[in-house]
Structures are given as C-alpha cells and as structure tokens.
Motif scaffolding. Structure first.
Motif, PDB file in Angstrom:
ATOM      1  N   CYS A 221      11.981  -3.811   3.823  1.00  0.00           N
ATOM      2  CA  CYS A 221      11.622  -2.462   4.278  1.00  0.00           C
ATOM      3  C   CYS A 221      12.539  -1.408   3.672  1.00  0.00           C
ATOM      4  O   CYS A 221      12.088  -0.314   3.309  1.00  0.00           O
ATOM      5  CB  CYS A 221      11.665  -2.385   5.802  1.00  0.00           C
ATOM      6  SG  CYS A 221      10.266  -3.179   6.619  1.00  0.00           S
ATOM      7  N   ALA A 222      13.838  -1.716   3.580  1.00  0.00           N
ATOM      8  CA  ALA A 222      14.765  -0.762   2.973  1.00  0.00           C
ATOM      9  C   ALA A 222      14.413  -0.532   1.510  1.00  0.00           C
ATOM     10  O   ALA A 222      14.466   0.601   1.006  1.00  0.00           O
ATOM     11  CB  ALA A 222      16.208  -1.259   3.104  1.00  0.00           C
TER      12      ALA A 222
ATOM     13  N   VAL B  94      10.026   6.918  -0.077  1.00  0.00           N
ATOM     14  CA  VAL B  94      10.506   8.156   0.550  1.00  0.00           C
ATOM     15  C   VAL B  94      10.583   9.260  -0.509  1.00  0.00           C
ATOM     16  O   VAL B  94      10.992   9.017  -1.650  1.00  0.00           O
ATOM     17  CB  VAL B  94      11.866   7.917   1.235  1.00  0.00           C
ATOM     18  CG1 VAL B  94      12.986   7.692   0.212  1.00  0.00           C
ATOM     19  CG2 VAL B  94      12.236   9.068   2.159  1.00  0.00           C
ATOM     20  N   PRO B  95      10.190  10.480  -0.186  1.00  0.00           N
ATOM     21  CA  PRO B  95      10.140  11.527  -1.215  1.00  0.00           C
ATOM     22  C   PRO B  95      11.501  12.115  -1.608  1.00  0.00           C
ATOM     23  O   PRO B  95      11.629  12.649  -2.710  1.00  0.00           O
ATOM     24  CB  PRO B  95       9.245  12.599  -0.578  1.00  0.00           C
ATOM     25  CG  PRO B  95       9.246  12.340   0.880  1.00  0.00           C
ATOM     26  CD  PRO B  95       9.505  10.887   1.065  1.00  0.00           C
TER      27      PRO B  95
ATOM     28  N   SER C 185       0.476   2.672   4.746  1.00  0.00           N
ATOM     29  CA  SER C 185       0.715   3.429   3.512  1.00  0.00           C
ATOM     30  C   SER C 185       1.577   4.667   3.723  1.00  0.00           C
ATOM     31  O   SER C 185       2.072   5.251   2.751  1.00  0.00           O
ATOM     32  CB  SER C 185      -0.628   3.854   2.901  1.00  0.00           C
ATOM     33  OG  SER C 185      -1.333   4.703   3.790  1.00  0.00           O
ATOM     34  N   ARG C 186       1.797   5.076   4.968  1.00  0.00           N
ATOM     35  CA  ARG C 186       2.603   6.276   5.232  1.00  0.00           C
ATOM     36  C   ARG C 186       4.083   5.958   5.030  1.00  0.00           C
ATOM     37  O   ARG C 186       4.578   4.966   5.550  1.00  0.00           O
ATOM     38  CB  ARG C 186       2.338   6.774   6.656  1.00  0.00           C
ATOM     39  CG  ARG C 186       0.925   7.285   6.862  1.00  0.00           C
ATOM     40  CD  ARG C 186       0.598   7.478   8.329  1.00  0.00           C
ATOM     41  NE  ARG C 186       0.495   6.213   9.044  1.00  0.00           N
ATOM     42  CZ  ARG C 186       0.098   6.097  10.313  1.00  0.00           C
ATOM     43  NH1 ARG C 186      -0.243   7.177  10.985  1.00  0.00           N
ATOM     44  NH2 ARG C 186       0.040   4.912  10.892  1.00  0.00           N
ATOM     45  N   TRP C 187       4.804   6.831   4.320  1.00  0.00           N
ATOM     46  CA  TRP C 187       6.173   6.508   3.916  1.00  0.00           C
ATOM     47  C   TRP C 187       7.130   6.404   5.096  1.00  0.00           C
ATOM     48  O   TRP C 187       8.164   5.729   5.007  1.00  0.00           O
ATOM     49  CB  TRP C 187       6.701   7.530   2.901  1.00  0.00           C
ATOM     50  CG  TRP C 187       6.921   8.925   3.433  1.00  0.00           C
ATOM     51  CD1 TRP C 187       6.081   9.984   3.310  1.00  0.00           C
ATOM     52  CD2 TRP C 187       8.066   9.409   4.160  1.00  0.00           C
ATOM     53  NE1 TRP C 187       6.605  11.100   3.918  1.00  0.00           N
ATOM     54  CE2 TRP C 187       7.832  10.771   4.442  1.00  0.00           C
ATOM     55  CE3 TRP C 187       9.254   8.836   4.600  1.00  0.00           C
ATOM     56  CZ2 TRP C 187       8.728  11.565   5.146  1.00  0.00           C
ATOM     57  CZ3 TRP C 187      10.165   9.624   5.302  1.00  0.00           C
ATOM     58  CH2 TRP C 187       9.909  10.966   5.565  1.00  0.00           C
TER      59      TRP C 187
ATOM     60  N   SER D 249       0.856  -1.180   0.000  1.00  0.00           N
ATOM     61  CA  SER D 249       0.000   0.000   0.000  1.00  0.00           C
ATOM     62  C   SER D 249       0.892   1.231   0.000  1.00  0.00           C
ATOM     63  O   SER D 249       2.070   1.152   0.319  1.00  0.00           O
ATOM     64  CB  SER D 249      -0.933   0.012   1.216  1.00  0.00           C
ATOM     65  OG  SER D 249      -0.165  -0.013   2.413  1.00  0.00           O
ATOM     66  N   GLY D 250       0.323   2.355  -0.361  1.00  0.00           N
ATOM     67  CA  GLY D 250       1.113   3.575  -0.410  1.00  0.00           C
ATOM     68  C   GLY D 250       1.669   3.829  -1.794  1.00  0.00           C
ATOM     69  O   GLY D 250       1.662   2.952  -2.669  1.00  0.00           O
TER      70      GLY D 250
END
Length: 376
Positions: free
Chosen positions: A115-116, A123-124, A175-177, A21-22
């Motif tokens: 995760c990495a 990540v923006p 979903s949050r980065w 998600s995300g």
C-alpha cells in the motif's frame, strides 16, 4: 526451511494477485512542499534502522510460551475443552495463538509495504511521495522482522485471515488515490498499533517486547502521515464523497473486529467453528482486547473529518464510541519514548558488560604479572 513447511495448513496459491486500478501520477512541482510532511519525511530518513542489528536476536524464546500468555487470556479458559487439556496441549495452544497473532502482523506488514508503494505511485503531491518511500522501507523491515521471529523463534506460521485479506483487497482494488491511506494507514495500521501496544505492555518476554516497541516507533510516524494527508484532502470533498469513505470505514472496522477471534486456531484443536466463535465472543479478556484495539482508529477517523451519524452509530454498536476522545498525539509520543527507553536500557547494560569485561581483563593481567614476579 521454507515458509511453506511451517504453515499449519496450506495458504492456497503461492501468490495472491490483486488487479491494479487507478492512475500513476507524476508531479513536476519540485518546490519544497508542506513543512509538516517534509519534517516527517526528514524524521523518516533519520529514524531508519537495521532489524538485524538493533534487535537482540540471541535472546531465547520458548516456542511453547513465546509471550508469557496467562491462562485467563486464552479464549478456551474455563471451558470443558480447557479442562480436558493437559499441560503439553495447553502449551501447544499458546504456541498456536502466538503464531496466529504474529502471522497476521507479518501479512499485514506485507500489505502495508504494498500500500505504501501504491501511495508513492498514485498520490499527486511530491512531498507525500517522498514520505511514502520511507514508509515502504519501514514496512519491508517490519515484514522481515516478523518473518524472522516466526521462522526462528516460534517455528510455525498461519495463513492470512480471510477478513484481513478482504480488507486489503478492497483497499488495493479501489482506484481513488486516498483509499490506500484510509484502508491501510488508518484502519489496518491503527488496529495493528493497538494490538502491538497491548502485547508490548503485557508480555514479560524481552525479544517480542523489543520487536513490538521498535516497530511501533515507526508506525507512530505512519499514522501521523495518514492523518496529515487525509485531513487536508477530506476538507475538499462533498458530503456524498465523505459518506462513501465513511461506509468504507464502517465495513472495514467490522471486518477488523471479526478477524480478532482466532477461530482458525481453535478449529485446529478440534473445536467446531460455531463453538469457537461463541467462546471468543464470551471471553471477558477478548472483549476488552477488541474494545481497546480501536483506541487508535476511532480518534484518527474523527480527526480526519469522517464523523457522520451512521459512522457514530456503528461505533456505538461496536462499543467503541468513547474511544473517539483518546489523545492520539499522546499515545504516539509514548510509543516513541518506550522505544527510546528500551534502547537506553540496552545500551547501558551493554556498556556495563563491556566495562566489567575490561576490568576483569585488567585484573587477570595483574594476577598473571604478580605470579610471574613471585616466580623470579
């Protein structure tokens, strides 16, 4: 031999699928970025190493006592179950405990790798993407190393612990980065670092000490990365958003604390689950072990700006509140120094061995020449 042949009991489905998600985020800003993160990225590139070459895999390991674990460290020690065991059964228990510990390290490292990679995707900022790419490679190497240790030296693997799997799932489904940072870099990695350090500093076995020291050298950078990124971002969040992150930390810390009981090991030795949990809770060694395991998490959580009243109360309840005063930078610097010292000692020993071999070869040549001269 297949890993599935080494599991003490089946891990269930061959694969675990966590729905993604995300958003995947691209950045078109190719400027230099933040100096601190780019310096860490450069260090991540400079410090890459090959687990096949840096670690001395020829070192012997007794699978029945891979870590040199003292009797007092076993949660069954002092119980009627322990008293009924013979030496062979106690050796089996040591093998199972070591397998269980390193299996959770292995599964956690695969989770860290995923995760990495998720951070690279979500990540923006490009500087954070750059560093996360080096961390993904680090975590792949760690999983490779722990897998090899379990396959070749211990010969036994445990499935992933339910609580570790639950926290990984919660981290990846969000979903949050920033959540892969918080769940993995701060909670799972922080706990793993403390566990690695305790075994590294207490084992008298050279191979696991090498493995843990070199992995920790990498992990020190990863925790620093999470602190930098989250500290900057969490300054921008509302109180309500910070409370959501604190609730996630509280739940995650309780899950991590509860995964450290090793109940599934004792169940394999005929101990009912309720008794196994009680033995774990009552063990003085494991009480200290669980407390010290939060030495990396609590100061990191405080440092990134999550230190609300509910979170502080939870840490008081766990008996780890005072860990918030730990000097995290000093701990990380020590991790780097220990790995570098191990390298220096090993290279010095190898150089001395080569020097001895050359000297012996020269002496042998001189003897042969002298014998030839005397025969003329």
């Amino acid at each position: 031999m297949s890993t599935h042949d080494l599991y003490v009991h089946g891990p269930g489905a061959a694969e675990w699928e966590v729905p993604a998600s995300g958003a995947a985020r691209f950045s078109w800003d190719y400027d230099d970025g933040r100096d601190r993160l780019l310096a860490l990225y450069q260090k991540g590139k400079d410090k890459q190493w090959d687990g096949q070459l840096r670690i001395d895999w020829d070192l012997e390991v007794d699978p029945k006592d891979p870590l040199g674990t003292p009797d007092e460290a076993m949660s069954l020690y002092g119980t009627s179950y322990w008293d009924k065991m013979n030496d062979s059964e106690r050796a089996d228990l040591r093998q199972h405990y070591a397998s269980w510990q390193f299996s959770q390290f292995l599964h956690g490292e695969q989770g860290a790798m995923v995760c990495a990679a998720r951070i690279v995707e979500s990540v923006p900022d490009l500087d954070a993407k750059f560093y996360s790419a080096t961390q993904t490679m680090d975590e792949a190497r760690h999983a490779e190393i722990y897998g090899r240790f379990l396959h070749e030296k211990i010969g036994m693997v445990y499935p992933i612990n339910d609580n570790l799997q639950s926290l990984l799932g919660d981290t990846l489904r969000d979903s949050r980065w920033d959540m892969p940072y918080l769940g993995m870099q701060v909670l799972i990695e922080g706990l793993a670092l403390a566990a690695f350090g305790m075994i590294r500093d207490t084992t008298n076995k050279p191979l696991p000490k090498q493995i843990l020291a070199y992995v920790m050298q990498d992990e020190a950078r990863h925790v620093a990365f999470g602190r930098m990124a989250l500290r900057d971002y969490y300054k921008q969040l509302t109180d309500a958003e910070l409370r959501e992150r604190e609730d996630f930390v509280i739940e995650g810390c309780y899950l991590m604390r509860d995964r450290l009981k090793g109940v599934e090991v004792l169940e394999n030795f005929g101990v009912p689950k309720e008794e196994a949990e009680a033995f774990s809770e009552q063990s003085d060694f494991l009480k200290l072990f669980r407390q010290l395991l939060f030495s990396r998490i609590v100061p990191c959580v405080r440092d990134i700006g999550l230190w609300g009243e509910r979170l502080q109360r939870a840490y008081v309840d766990m008996g780890v509140f005072e860990m918030g005063n730990q000097n995290l930078d000093l701990l990380m610097a020590q991790d780097e120094e220990i790995a570098e010292k191990l390298d220096a000692e090993r290279f010095a020993a190898e150089e001395a061995e080569r020097t001895t071999e050359v000297a012996d070869a020269i002496a042998e040549g001189e003897r042969e020449e002298a014998e030839a001269d005397s025969g003329r």
